[in-house]
Design an enzyme around this catalytic site. Structure first.
Site, PDB file in Angstrom:
ATOM      1  CE1 TYR A  80      -4.798  -9.400  -2.402  1.00 34.53           C
ATOM      2  CE2 TYR A  80      -4.447  -8.055  -4.331  1.00 34.53           C
ATOM      3  CZ  TYR A  80      -4.148  -8.359  -3.025  1.00 34.53           C
ATOM      4  OH  TYR A  80      -3.208  -7.627  -2.350  1.00 34.53           O
ATOM      5  CE1 TYR A 110      -4.608  -4.535  -1.530  1.00 29.87           C
ATOM      6  CE2 TYR A 110      -3.189  -2.850  -0.610  1.00 29.87           C
ATOM      7  CZ  TYR A 110      -3.349  -4.014  -1.332  1.00 29.87           C
ATOM      8  OH  TYR A 110      -2.256  -4.648  -1.855  1.00 29.87           O
TER       9      TYR A 110
END
Length: 392
Positions: free
Chosen positions: A289, A345
């Site tokens: 991440y 994203y």
């Protein structure tokens, strides 16, 4: 697993589409990928408290009505934010193992309109005991808060901005051949250095994209997955949670060292490795991440790809690169899809899609003979999570 997504839009460019429109498309695409009908879905496993990009809320009844799902036997959500994306797959497996459901969907949709932006979420929040400290200090968005953790890591371990640049450039190199990626142009060190400084030491390119779109993942049992359209990606292990000392993460300045200069994943990583009997060295690809580039470096340390404080040298040795040969110099290719920094994203869900495709052997930037893929969520407020996907 079945995976599906919409197109990815630069923030605010998805209008007049709606959150439910994009979520529905992603779910239908995931069903098509799995080879099931949408009416076979009977479970929903959310994360981020069922928040749609923190700016809206998913509603199980509305999704059922929109998609014609006749009933659900499981509807549950992990609390907090993007740290829960792999953990939500673990939540889905819990429902499946308890025989509450047969096909469970996990989804995220994000739509940032001009008046709603994640980048200034803390500055826009109503004052409370925490925000009353953050807001007058100019810590109005996640990037400002993350910059403080990055600077602490630099102070303790000699980490350099060059390492952050290498993470951004290495993952950007993976998007040139990806049709849906938002950032595809080649990126040089000079280009990175010319990027505006937004929160010292973080430049604009150290920040993830602000993207609209949706991603959905279908999870079922290994037995049912044999009848699905593609070879299954098996959930080999999944862990979520964290320690009190990490707590509210970059929204909380009371953390002691070494947690303050970390990704907050060490405890979850230990649980994941104990659960699976594996270690970082066994991973063929890592989907970490990357809402901010320093957090990739800190996760490499917390998961044991390198020792604490050695992330700078590990990264600068080219060990996260895919384009120079997967696993160069004993490293692991990181974010072969470009990640949150360069592809899109959608609060971590694209990492799960890439992990599934890697162990299926169908990824655009395929790691040869990939057997194990690590996927992480966060660093963020608890829970953070990690998952190992395995080739069938």
């Amino acid at each position: 697993m079945g995976v599906g997504a919409t197109d990815y839009y630069v923030r605010g460019k998805s209008w007049p589409r709606t959150i439910n429109d994009m979520a529905g498309e992603a779910i239908l695409n995931a069903c098509a990928d799995a080879g099931i009908h949408v009416r076979q879905i009977d479970g929903i496993a959310y994360y981020s408290g069922a928040g749609a990009g923190y700016l809206d809320k998913f509603d199980t009844a509305s999704l059922m009505e929109t998609l014609g799902i006749p009933h659900v036997g499981f509807s549950a959500s992990l609390t907090s934010g993007g740290g829960g994306c792999p953990g939500a797959i673990g939540l889905a497996t819990a429902g499946l193992m308890n025989e509450d459901c047969t096909y469970t969907v996990t989804l995220m949709a994000l739509q940032q309109l001009p008046q709603h932006r994640l980048g200034v979420v803390f500055g826009a929040s109503a004052p409370n005991p925490e925000n009353s400290f953050l807001q007058p200090s100019g810590l109005v968005g996640p990037g400002h808060l993350m910059s403080v953790l990055a600077r602490r890591h630099m102070h303790l371990y000699g980490t350099t901005q060059d390492a952050f640049a290498e993470i951004v450039m290495a993952t950007r190199a993976n998007t040139a051949n990806r049709p849906k990626a938002v950032r595809k142009a080649p990126l040089s060190k000079a280009d990175y250095d010319a990027s505006p400084m937004l929160a010292d030491p973080l430049r604009r390119l150290d920040f993830c994209l602000e993207t609209d779109g949706a991603v959905a993942v279908i999870t079922t049992t290994a037995e049912r997955a044999k009848d699905c359209r593609h070879p299954p990606a098996l959930v080999h292990g999944c862990a979520h949670g964290g320690t009190r000392r990490w707590g509210r993460a970059f929204a909380w300045m009371g953390m002691p060292d070494p947690e303050f200069a970390s990704s907050g994943h060490a405890w979850v990583a230990d649980r994941l490795w104990e659960q699976t009997g594996l270690r970082a060295a066994d991973m063929d690809v890592a989907l970490l991440y990357d809402h901010f580039s320093p957090m990739v470096l800190m996760q490499l340390e917390d998961y044991g790809f390198c020792a604490k404080g050695e992330g700078n040298d590990y990264v600068l040795a080219g060990k996260v690169r895919y384009d120079r040969g997967a696993g160069v110099n004993g490293g692991v290719p990181v974010n072969t899809h470009g990640g949150n920094l360069n592809e899109a994203y959608i609060i971590g869900m694209t990492h799960i899609v890439e992990g599934v495709e890697q162990v299926r052997g169908t990824a655009i930037n395929q790691v040869t003979d990939a057997e194990f893929a690590l996927v992480t969520g966060g660093p963020a407020s608890l829970p953070v999570s990690g998952m190992v996907l395995r080739r069938a």
